[in-house]
Design a protein around this motif. Structure first.
Motif, mmCIF file in Angstrom:
data_model
loop_
_atom_site.group_PDB
_atom_site.id
_atom_site.type_symbol
_atom_site.label_atom_id
_atom_site.label_comp_id
_atom_site.label_asym_id
_atom_site.label_seq_id
_atom_site.Cartn_x
_atom_site.Cartn_y
_atom_site.Cartn_z
ATOM 1 N N GLU A 170 41.187 40.277 45.253
ATOM 2 C CA GLU A 170 41.142 38.832 45.442
ATOM 3 C C GLU A 170 42.347 38.328 46.237
ATOM 4 O O GLU A 170 42.453 37.148 46.533
ATOM 5 C CB GLU A 170 41.076 38.118 44.089
ATOM 6 C CG GLU A 170 39.754 38.323 43.360
ATOM 7 C CD GLU A 170 38.574 37.810 44.175
ATOM 8 O OE1 GLU A 170 38.534 36.629 44.514
ATOM 9 O OE2 GLU A 170 37.698 38.635 44.509
ATOM 10 N N SER A 209 38.381 43.096 40.430
ATOM 11 C CA SER A 209 36.990 42.934 40.868
ATOM 12 C C SER A 209 36.541 44.219 41.547
ATOM 13 O O SER A 209 37.322 44.879 42.217
ATOM 14 C CB SER A 209 36.901 41.760 41.865
ATOM 15 O OG SER A 209 35.795 41.912 42.735
ATOM 16 N N GLN A 211 34.332 44.215 43.848
ATOM 17 C CA GLN A 211 33.629 43.767 45.057
ATOM 18 C C GLN A 211 33.874 44.625 46.296
ATOM 19 O O GLN A 211 32.934 45.015 46.981
ATOM 20 C CB GLN A 211 34.020 42.321 45.373
ATOM 21 C CG GLN A 211 33.390 41.815 46.660
ATOM 22 C CD GLN A 211 34.064 40.561 47.172
ATOM 23 O OE1 GLN A 211 34.454 39.701 46.378
ATOM 24 N NE2 GLN A 211 34.207 40.441 48.476
ATOM 25 N N ARG A 232 42.652 40.449 34.648
ATOM 26 C CA ARG A 232 43.437 39.431 35.367
ATOM 27 C C ARG A 232 44.712 39.145 34.584
ATOM 28 O O ARG A 232 44.645 38.780 33.406
ATOM 29 C CB ARG A 232 42.644 38.133 35.529
ATOM 30 C CG ARG A 232 41.284 38.322 36.207
ATOM 31 C CD ARG A 232 41.299 38.003 37.680
ATOM 32 N NE ARG A 232 40.102 38.507 38.342
ATOM 33 C CZ ARG A 232 39.181 37.739 38.945
ATOM 34 N NH1 ARG A 232 39.328 36.441 38.983
ATOM 35 N NH2 ARG A 232 38.140 38.291 39.534
ATOM 36 N N ALA A 242 40.021 35.023 30.030
ATOM 37 C CA ALA A 242 40.461 36.195 29.277
ATOM 38 C C ALA A 242 41.176 37.128 30.244
ATOM 39 O O ALA A 242 40.947 37.074 31.458
ATOM 40 C CB ALA A 242 39.255 36.901 28.659
ATOM 41 N N GLU A 249 28.545 42.130 39.607
ATOM 42 C CA GLU A 249 28.739 41.802 41.018
ATOM 43 C C GLU A 249 27.654 42.432 41.891
ATOM 44 O O GLU A 249 27.765 43.590 42.269
ATOM 45 C CB GLU A 249 30.129 42.260 41.477
ATOM 46 C CG GLU A 249 31.256 41.544 40.757
ATOM 47 C CD GLU A 249 32.633 41.909 41.290
ATOM 48 O OE1 GLU A 249 33.134 41.197 42.164
ATOM 49 O OE2 GLU A 249 33.202 42.928 40.841
ATOM 50 N N GLU A 387 32.769 26.538 36.513
ATOM 51 C CA GLU A 387 32.406 27.687 37.349
ATOM 52 C C GLU A 387 31.930 28.867 36.503
ATOM 53 O O GLU A 387 32.608 29.336 35.614
ATOM 54 C CB GLU A 387 33.616 28.131 38.174
ATOM 55 C CG GLU A 387 33.290 29.353 39.028
ATOM 56 C CD GLU A 387 34.521 30.034 39.629
ATOM 57 O OE1 GLU A 387 35.554 29.365 39.801
ATOM 58 O OE2 GLU A 387 34.438 31.234 39.911
ATOM 59 N N ILE A 388 30.743 29.347 36.835
ATOM 60 C CA ILE A 388 30.222 30.516 36.123
ATOM 61 C C ILE A 388 30.039 31.679 37.098
ATOM 62 O O ILE A 388 30.109 32.846 36.714
ATOM 63 C CB ILE A 388 28.922 30.150 35.363
ATOM 64 C CG1 ILE A 388 28.582 31.191 34.298
ATOM 65 C CG2 ILE A 388 27.753 29.948 36.303
ATOM 66 C CD1 ILE A 388 27.571 30.702 33.275
ATOM 67 N N ARG A 394 30.302 37.641 53.312
ATOM 68 C CA ARG A 394 31.543 38.330 53.667
ATOM 69 C C ARG A 394 31.783 38.282 55.178
ATOM 70 O O ARG A 394 30.820 38.268 55.959
ATOM 71 C CB ARG A 394 31.493 39.791 53.217
ATOM 72 C CG ARG A 394 30.878 40.063 51.853
ATOM 73 C CD ARG A 394 31.500 39.272 50.740
ATOM 74 N NE ARG A 394 30.979 39.694 49.427
ATOM 75 C CZ ARG A 394 31.223 39.061 48.299
ATOM 76 N NH1 ARG A 394 31.948 37.949 48.280
ATOM 77 N NH2 ARG A 394 30.744 39.518 47.159
HETATM 78 O O1 4AD Z 1 35.521 33.756 41.269
HETATM 79 P P1 4AD Z 1 35.972 35.157 40.967
HETATM 80 O O2 4AD Z 1 37.430 35.405 40.886
HETATM 81 O O3 4AD Z 1 35.285 36.052 42.103
HETATM 82 C C1 4AD Z 1 35.475 37.382 42.304
HETATM 83 O O4 4AD Z 1 36.141 38.125 41.616
HETATM 84 C C2 4AD Z 1 34.655 37.917 43.454
HETATM 85 N N1 4AD Z 1 35.233 39.206 43.851
HETATM 86 C C3 4AD Z 1 33.210 38.063 43.012
HETATM 87 C C4 4AD Z 1 32.331 38.575 44.107
HETATM 88 O O5 4AD Z 1 32.093 37.856 45.071
HETATM 89 N N2 4AD Z 1 31.833 39.795 43.969
HETATM 90 O O6 4AD Z 1 35.312 35.643 39.592
HETATM 91 C C5 4AD Z 1 33.912 35.656 39.437
HETATM 92 C C6 4AD Z 1 33.507 35.117 38.063
HETATM 93 C C7 4AD Z 1 33.918 33.669 37.824
HETATM 94 O O7 4AD Z 1 32.980 32.780 38.387
HETATM 95 C C8 4AD Z 1 33.944 33.614 36.306
HETATM 96 O O8 4AD Z 1 32.639 33.500 35.775
HETATM 97 C C9 4AD Z 1 34.462 34.983 35.952
HETATM 98 O O9 4AD Z 1 34.181 35.839 37.037
HETATM 99 N N3 4AD Z 1 35.906 34.966 35.685
HETATM 100 C C10 4AD Z 1 36.461 35.034 34.467
HETATM 101 N N4 4AD Z 1 35.920 35.113 33.252
HETATM 102 C C11 4AD Z 1 36.745 35.169 32.199
HETATM 103 N N5 4AD Z 1 38.096 35.168 32.280
HETATM 104 C C12 4AD Z 1 38.688 35.083 33.497
HETATM 105 N N6 4AD Z 1 40.032 35.100 33.567
HETATM 106 C C13 4AD Z 1 37.870 35.005 34.658
HETATM 107 N N7 4AD Z 1 38.119 34.937 35.987
HETATM 108 C C14 4AD Z 1 36.919 34.913 36.594
#
Ligand code: 4AD
Ligand code: MG
Length: 465
Positions: A170, A209, A211, A232, A242, A249, A387-388, A394
């Motif tokens: 990220e 991630s 990704q 994270r 969390a 993904e 946000e979910i 890309r």
């Molecule tokens: O928006 P995020 O950071 O996106 C990514 O990690 C991209 N690499 C995803 C991708 O395009 N393949 O995280 C994606 C989702 C968020 O919308 C949220 O639902 C969840 O992961 N998320 C968390 N859930 C719980 N605790 C946290 N600290 C979270 N951070 C993100």
């Protein structure tokens, strides 16, 4: 012992597959014991479903073992399945034999009364034995199955991306370090820690991630998905963050942002339909005890057409609202939870997909729009949670990607050489997103805190069990 001969309670009370008058063996834990003159009742739960099964003991004086059977004990209960004379249940067991397998004394923390979720977090090793956490645990399992089913039926391949990573997917720097160096005696070189002496010969971290690696495999297999743990190290002490959580993904070759939004919407609706249909008992429980609107909310999402608005339109909606936001709104800000919730709960009253965000606030890999100011990112916002899903089309153009990485300060091109190679050799337009598994479980169950839907949560300051 005849443990294998046992009947699971779900087979009796949920599936209705066991005829009346069958001789059955139930193995489980005692929820309550009630004794009155000439009769005793033992409620046994075996975790296969929400309901317990009541054993009726007609001549308690012939069961001296009853003295030692308290709430929490494990028992083997043998008897005949008969129609229940009591209210609220169809079956009970006319007990002919009762064996105490594992004692529990009066210190057992889950005595028959309501416990606060905060208290139950302290005893997460026992809380799956409560109705709420039993239901949450079953939902996590069933929804995991539904996720695999959804993608497998649509030709997506499941890829296993590494948990130990040497890049920051990220580009946000919120990573836990993985190292076997001696903290009390760190090797130095030129005044800095010498990570060439570390386990992998370089710095390593727990992944944020999957990704970037999923993109690599999508460029070979077409449509893929990951489903695994991510980490994270952000110090966010909120009810929705969390330090360790699971993420799904999907990544699709030959797909643009619209296709990505279509998949996200269809996927969520499919999961919610599955929850309503296949987890009906547990959903009824959540609807009764946790959030009286949760079933209606899920039904509403399934029936709704998600609103799709650009970031720029979303900012206009926020600016023209009468709402007092803590964090002032202007073009260029990262949307805060209060803004996200206003958009989905008040402005549109349904799930909203916001897309085309300012490039400064989104990760380096998102495709740059022709306006040069925005990128093809998208967030799916839902009432109560915000946000979910986060995702994007890309950047598949090598030169544009390199420029943007420089702009975002991601300049370690050696570390990302493989990511760039994919753009060097047969580049393909592609898109994907991440759905936080624990957030979607929160949403489906109505549970308000992520600590109460994870089996063993890890959050800042807490990693017990
Ligand atoms: O928006 P995020 O950071 O996106 C990514 O990690 C991209 N690499 C995803 C991708 O395009 N393949 O995280 C994606 C989702 C968020 O919308 C949220 O639902 C969840 O992961 N998320 C968390 N859930 C719980 N605790 C946290 N600290 C979270 N951070 C993100
Ligand atoms: Mg995000």
């Amino acid at each position: 012992m005849d443990y294998k001969q046992r009947t699971r309670i779900a087979r009796i009370v949920v599936d209705d597959k066991v005829p009346m008058d069958s001789e059955i063996i139930i193995l489980g834990m005692v929820r309550t014991v009630r004794k009155s003159k000439g009769v005793a009742f033992v409620q046994v739960n075996d975790g296969s479903c929400m309901e317990s099964l009541q054993g009726v003991i007609a001549e308690p004086e012939k069961f001296p073992v009853l003295e030692n059977i308290l709430t929490g004990a494990s028992v083997r209960m043998v008897g005949k399945l008969v129609p229940s004379e009591g209210q609220g249940q169809k079956y009970e067991v006319a007990v002919s034999q009762l064996d105490l397998i594992g004692e529990a004394d009066a210190t057992y923390p889950l005595q028959k009364k309501r416990h606060s979720f905060e208290f139950l977090r302290e005893i997460a090793h026992l809380r799956a034995r409560t109705n709420t956490f039993g239901a949450v645990s079953r939902m996590r399992s069933k929804i995991s199955y539904a996720i695999h089913k959804y993608y497998q039926e649509r030709g997506f391949y499941y890829v296993h991306t590494p948990v130990i990573s040497t890049s920051d997917a990220e580009g946000a720097g919120d990573m836990f370090r993985v190292s076997t160096l001696d903290l009390a005696n760190l090797p130095q070189k030129d005044g800095q820690i010498d990570f060439s002496q570390d386990f992998f010969g370089r710095e390593a971290f727990l992944t944020v991630s999957g990704q970037l690696e999923a993109e690599l495999v999508a460029m070979a297999l077409g449509d893929v998905y990951t489903f695994g743990p991510t980490f994270r190290a952000e110090n966010s002490n909120t009810s929705r963050h969390a330090s360790e959580f699971w993420m799904i993904e999907p990544e699709m070759a030959w797909a643009e942002l619209d296709d990505n939004m279509d998949l996200a919407e269809d996927f969520l609706k499919n999961l919610f339909t599955f929850a309503l249909e296949e987890c009906a008992d547990d959903m009824e429980f959540f609807n009764k005890w946790v959030d009286k609107q949760v079933i209606e909310t899920l039904q509403g999402v399934v029936a709704a057409k998600f609103e799709r608005v650009t970031y720029t339109e979303a900012i206009k909606v926020l600016e023209s609202s009468k709402e007092k936001f803590e964090y002032p709104v202007k073009w260029g800000i990262d949307l805060q939870t209060e803004h996200e919730r206003y958009l989905t709960e008040k402005a549109f009253k349904k799930p909203v997909i916001v897309y085309d965000y300012p490039e400064e606030i989104k990760a380096f890999y998102m495709r740059v729009n022709d306006d040069g100011k925005t990128v093809r990112g998208m967030d799916v916002l839902v009432p109560r949670v915000g946000e979910i899903i986060g995702g994007s089309q890309r950047e598949e153009r090598l030169d544009v990607l390199v420029d943007r990485m420089k702009k975002m300060g991601v300049t370690d091109f050696e570390t990302y050489s493989w990511y760039l190679d994919i753009r060097r050799y047969g580049t393909v337009p592609h898109s994907g997103f991440g759905l936080g598994f624990d957030r979607v479980i929160m949403y489906m169950t109505g549970m308000a805190n992520i600590r109460d839907v994870q089996t063993f949560p890890r959050v800042p300051g807490w990693a017990k069990f």
